[in-house]
Structures are given as C-alpha cells and as structure tokens.
Write an enzyme that holds these catalytic residues in place. Structure first.
Site, PDB file in Angstrom:
ATOM      1  CD  GLU A 427      -2.393   1.270   2.794  1.00  0.00           C
ATOM      2  OE1 GLU A 427      -2.981   2.320   3.126  1.00  0.00           O
ATOM      3  OE2 GLU A 427      -2.338   0.261   3.526  1.00  0.00           O
ATOM      4  CG  ASP A 504      -0.618   1.255   6.314  1.00  0.00           C
ATOM      5  OD1 ASP A 504       0.477   0.711   6.052  1.00  0.00           O
ATOM      6  OD2 ASP A 504      -0.882   2.442   6.034  1.00  0.00           O
ATOM      7  CG  ASP A 506      -4.682   1.824   8.869  1.00  0.00           C
ATOM      8  OD1 ASP A 506      -4.920   1.075   7.880  1.00  0.00           O
ATOM      9  OD2 ASP A 506      -4.062   2.890   8.768  1.00  0.00           O
ATOM     10  CG  ASP A 508      -7.946   4.237   5.276  1.00  0.00           C
ATOM     11  OD1 ASP A 508      -9.180   4.075   5.151  1.00  0.00           O
ATOM     12  OD2 ASP A 508      -7.421   5.354   5.445  1.00  0.00           O
TER      13      ASP A 508
END
Length: 654
Positions: A427, A504, A506, A508
């Site tokens: 990403e 990541d 998280d 997102d």
C-alpha cells in the site's frame, strides 16, 4: 527465347475459355456451367413464357435441362448469317439479353449482361446437344471439341403446339477438380428457382445404378415465407416473418418492373440468408443486400425515434438492427452488373437505392401497425447496441511487440523459480520504498499500489484493465482474468509462487486488503484455489523493553493488535518489568517502519507473520453470497440491515 511477331497468338472462338477456364467459371466442379443452362430456362419462366423446368442427372455425369418456354430462335442472324441457336452456344458476348433499354432485347429481366453464359458451357464440355421446339417444328444441333458443330442444325419433325428447349451437356472432366456436378448444389439451386418463380414447377430426376430415376419436385405455395421457414428448420422467429414485394410503375424513378420481393425475420439462433438477382443466386451478396439492410435499418430507426425507445447515450447502427436478421431477397434489375463471370456478387450501384426504396416504407408501415412486434425488434437492436458499446470499451493489456510490458514501478526479483518467488502488493509508494530496501532481491518482488484498488466485484472482465492498478497486478503476475471453471492451465505463465498482500494494520489497510481479495476471488479464482494468495500481518504496536541487568538486554517486541499488546504487557509485568518502563509506539503505517523493522515483521520468512488465503469448495456459494452482500453496488440496504444485526460482533479499531 525469341520475342518477335510470331510470338503473338490470337485466341479465337471459345479458345480463351478453354485456355483460362478459371476466368470464366468455377472450376471446382461443373455445377456452374450447368447452372448457366438452368438460368436460361429460368429466364424464360421469369419472362412469363415457361411453366415447367426439368433437370435430369445421368450416371455418366451428363445433365439435361428442359423447359417449355418459347424455344431458342433457329433462323439466321441478320448480320452474322448463322443460326441464332448456334451463335448462342459458340460465340462469346452473343445473346438475347442486350439492348434492354431500347426494347430490342428478348428479356426485360435476366441474369446478366456479360454475354459469355452458355457459350462457356459449350467450351468446357465434351459434347452439348440442343433440341428446340418452336413454331411447330423440332430442331436438333450438337457441338463438340470446345464449340465445333458436329452436326448441322436440322429439322427433325413437327412438334405441334409444343415449344421449349432441351440442352444435354457432357462436361469435360479435365477442366474441373471434380468430374460431376454436386447433387446437393443442383438441388439447392432448383429449389430456390421454385421459390422465386411462383406458379412454375421445377423437377429433378437422378438416374440410379439400376437405370431407374428418383424424382423430386418443388412448387412453393407460400413462396419466400415458406422457404425461409424451411431454412429455419422449424425454429420459430422472434417476430412474425415480414414478406412483401414491390415493383416500379411507369411514373417512378426506376424502370417499370424493377423492384424486389423479400421475406425476413429475426431468430434467436443462426439461420442463413440468401439473395438473388433476376433469379441468379448471389452467394457473396452485393448492393441489393445493402439496400435491404439499409431500408430495414431506416424503418426501425424511425420507429424507435417515434416511440422514444432509445436509452440515453445509445446510438443505433445498421448491424445492431440487422445482425440477427435472416432474409430471402429476390431483386429484379434491368441491367444488373456482377462481379466476375460467375455472378456471385452484385455490383450495380442503383440496386442500393432501388431495394431500400421498395422495402423501407412498407416495413415502417408494418412496424407502426404491429407496435408490439416493432418494440420487440427495437429491444433486440438496443441490446445489441449496448453490447457493442461495452465491447468497444474492452481494455487489453499494454503490449510492445506482442509481449506484455511489465509495470515500470515493479521492482522484480532475480530468481525465475516460482516456488521461491514472492510478489508483495504494498500500500503506497512510501511503504513500497521501505519494502524495496527490506526485501531479498533474489526472491522478493515489490509492486507499490497507488491508493485503493477499484471494487471489481461487478466489473465486466472486458473492462478490468481500464483500472491501472488492476492492469499492473495482472501483468506482473502473468495471469489473465478467468472464471472458477477455468483449468489450471490459466496459471501456466504465473511468475510468482506467493502473492502477498501487505497493507497497513488499520481500517484503510483492511479495506485495501478486502478490495484485493475481492479482485482475486472474482477474477483470478484459480490463484486462490491453488494457494498462491497470502496476507501479511504487519504489527500495529512496537514495545521497547529496557535492559534489566546483564542477563536481560534491551528488547523490541511487536504486537499485532490491542489484544496482543495487553498480553505482552501482562507477560512483561510478570517478568518484573515495571509498566512505566515500557515505551509503546503505534505505527501509523508501513511507511513509518524502517526497512529493518519491516523485514523482521513482514518479509523475512524466518520471523514474519503471513496467512494463506484458502478457498473451500464446499463453502464457495456462501462465500460468493457474502461478497455479493458486502461488495455489490445494489446491496446498500441489505448491508445496513446486516450491520445492524451483526455490528455488535465486530472488533473495530476506531
């Protein structure tokens, strides 16, 4: 080699035909030279003078064609001084089908103006015998050796009121690939003559090995409509057959009698089409077919516009309307011009306007009188147009010299062994930079992804490569999109044994991970089924533990989530580490990690955490239903209900 006046040779009579037969007729079989004779008989019927056409095929390969027309004239030609019947069978560019506009022609409508016709038959036959019944007398003449009359034209007796012509042809096998005319081709030709000549009986007799004859007779009461239904093999059309005919009168823009008869319909499967000009089959189509399609298209287009049926952004083309249309077309032209001597394609420019002018107003009136059928045709055309527009948007892989171009942002590995090779889908460019420094150049490749990959659950496979990120992933992998039923051979060019999604830790990152899994499950399912897709589990927390005496040096621990962080804290407290001594850091993303940290947690096979993505065939239906719910564009209300029912089960990092 001498080149002088004696080098020139003048081919006389029918010598040009015998020297270059392929310039004048088809040479696969004698079918076309037989057709020339049948066409002459059909011209007599078309002119209204013959009611019967009889063809006999004999065991020796010869064919006899008989009609009850007026009979070929046997008197001397006023200029040539030779019986007209002899001229017709021995001289190229001689016949009774010229001078149509001056009124001196024997036929208002006939199969062509080339004037070589039946003379080609004589040129390429061992023998041709012609019997004529005319004006109360019967006449006989024979030709052999490529056109030489081996008998004078002689009167053989009275014939009463009978009239007509019988032509018996013995084709010369040396000019043809097959020595005999195809029975199927002759049958097809005769059947079409019967269809196109209402009131005319067409008969075929074929001699058998024992000397008997098998007889077939054609006479179509329903004309073109019945023939089209026969061609469809019992398959019903999507709308009723539209059959009509129209010919010009005295005060129109065309010669009196010019026009067409037609029958057409739309079918769900393939049904062939046939066209004719003055009864001559035009197997390669031509301008008259263009006129038919043009007239049909304009009528349907006008109907669609009048009823406001066309969706926004869709523009109809002729192929949209006529693509599934099957037709029979019989055009009548005063002076038809064909491409080549075998008359398989019409070139006459005026035929486009002629046929279109005849068809368009009649069909438009029919559409407006049969609105439901008209709307059915319009719906077919609109669907075809929408499909065409979708196909036009199909995006192919970018290629140079026929080879797919690897993405410029791909940092490839050195090894070519897919058992060792790994592709990391990372990403963002920042994380991609760290991953490139942390990787093993030998076996690990890095492909940074810019932003979130498009939700591909409902994307048409033909439009998949319009998205640059998806295009780059497919090219890097060396695998084309496919369906779950595809064989494993779709993975033949796979360049990496593991495709590792590294996003990541998280919300997102989870979304990007979900979008990539959607892509692989929907469009690259064999990758998942064969265990090539993996998910990296980068940590969310870093815990720095201070040294505690010589036996306990400083340590750095990584925690995947809150639960793991709590467990690490509890364990360290039990080891005697005070909570306030711990330094806990939270990673905002992979880009925050230095290469050493990234390597240790997500890339080094000895210390990383990666999970395989598996596909359970038993639960495949449930999996697809869940993805439909979560990723389908039209499932917003269902997703809301699902979240209200299941929301309490979610552990979210908010």
């Amino acid at each position: 080699m001498t080149y002088n006046e004696s080098s020139f040779r003048v081919l006389k009579g029918l010598e040009p035909v015998r020297s270059r037969p392929g310039m004048y007729t088809r040479t696969d079989s004698p079918a076309h030279i037989i057709q020339e004779v049948i066409d002459n008989a059909a011209d007599e019927a078309l002119a209204g003078f013959a009611k019967r056409i009889h063809v006999a095929m004999f065991r020796d390969g010869s064919v006899a064609v008989t009609d009850d027309g007026r009979g070929i004239p046997v008197g001397l030609h006023p200029v040539e001084g030779v019986p007209v019947v002899v001229l017709a069978y021995t001289v190229l560019h001689a016949g009774g089908k010229f001078d149509k506009t001056s009124g001196a022609s024997a036929y208002a409508f006939s199969g062509g103006l080339h004037g070589v016709g039946v003379a080609v038959t004589t040129a390429l036959s061992l023998k041709v015998a012609v019997d004529v019944r005319r004006e109360g007398k019967a006449w006989h003449v024979e030709f052999a050796d490529g056109g030489r009359a081996i008998s004078e034209l002689v009167e053989v007796g009275p014939c009463g009121k009978q009239t007509g012509t019988r032509v018996h042809v013995w084709p010369d096998p040396k000019y043809f690939d097959a020595p005999r005319a195809s029975l199927a081709e002759i049958e097809r030709l005769l059947r079409s003559k019967a269809v196109l000549l209402p009131g005319v009986t067409v008969t075929l007799e074929v001699e058998q090995a024992d000397g008997s004859f098998v007889k077939t007779e054609w006479r179509y009461a329903d004309g073109l409509t019945g023939y089209l239904r026969e061609m469809a093999g019992g398959v019903d059309p999507l709308v009723p057959v539209f059959a009509q005919e129209k010919y010009a009168g005295q005060d129109e823009d065309f010669a009196p009698g010019e026009g067409a008869a037609w029958a057409f319909a739309w079918f769900d499967g393939f049904v062939g089409s046939e066209s004719y000009v003055n009864l001559i089959p035009t197997v390669n189509g031509g301008t008259h077919e263009s006129g038919l399609r043009g007239g049909v298209f304009e009528a349907v287009k006008s109907f669609v516009e009048h009823h406001a049926l066309l969706p926004r952004g869709v523009k109809l083309q002729q192929d949209d309307v006529c693509g599934k249309m099957s037709f029979l077309l019989s055009a009548r032209l005063l002076d038809p011009q064909f491409q080549g001597q075998v008359k398989e394609k019409l070139n006459s420019r005026e035929a486009v306007k002629l046929v279109s002018t005849m068809v368009m107003p009649l069909f438009e009136a029919w559409l407006n009188q049969n609105v439901e059928q008209g709307k059915a045709i319009a719906e077919l055309a609109i669907k075809q147009a929408q499909s065409r527009l979708k196909d036009a948007q199909k995006v192919e892989k970018k290629k140079t010299s026929g080879v797919a171009v690897l993405p410029g942002k791909l940092s490839d590995c050195e090894s070519e062994d897919i058992n060792d090779n790994e592709l990391y889908l990372v990403e963002g460019d920042s994380a991609g930079g760290s991953a490139k420094l942390a990787r093993s150049r030998e076996t690990q490749a890095i492909l940074p992804l810019r932003g979130k990959v498009q939700n591909s659950w409902e994307i048409d496979p033909n439009r998949l490569f319009a998205n640059n990120e998806i295009h780059d992933i497919a090219v890097a992998l060396g695998v084309d999109p496919h369906t779950p039923e595809a064989p494993d051979t779709v993975l033949t060019n796979l360049r990496y044994g593991k495709v590792i999604i590294m996003a990541d830790a998280d919300v997102d990152g989870s979304h990007i991970q979900t979008l990539l899994l959607t892509l692989f499950l929907r469009h690259f399912p064999r990758l998942v089924a064969r265990g090539h897709v993996w998910i990296a589990l980068p940590p969310l927390y870093r815990v720095d533990v201070p040294a505690s005496g010589k036996k306990r040096p400083a340590r750095r621990l990584y925690c995947l989530d809150e639960r793991e962080l709590a467990a690490v804290r509890d364990r360290l407290v039990k080891e005697g580490v005070k909570p306030e001594q711990l330094e806990i850091g939270r990673f905002k993303g992979l880009g925050e990690m230095n290469p050493e940290q990234l390597k240790e947690t997500a890339m080094d096979p000895a210390t990383r955490r990666v999970l395989p993505v598996t596909l359970d065939d038993i639960a495949l239906t449930d999996t697809n239903e869940l993805f439909d719910l979560l990723m389908g564009k039209g499932e917003a209300s269902s997703r809301r209900a699902w979240m209200e029912a299941k929301g309490n089960l979610v552990e979210a990092d908010l």
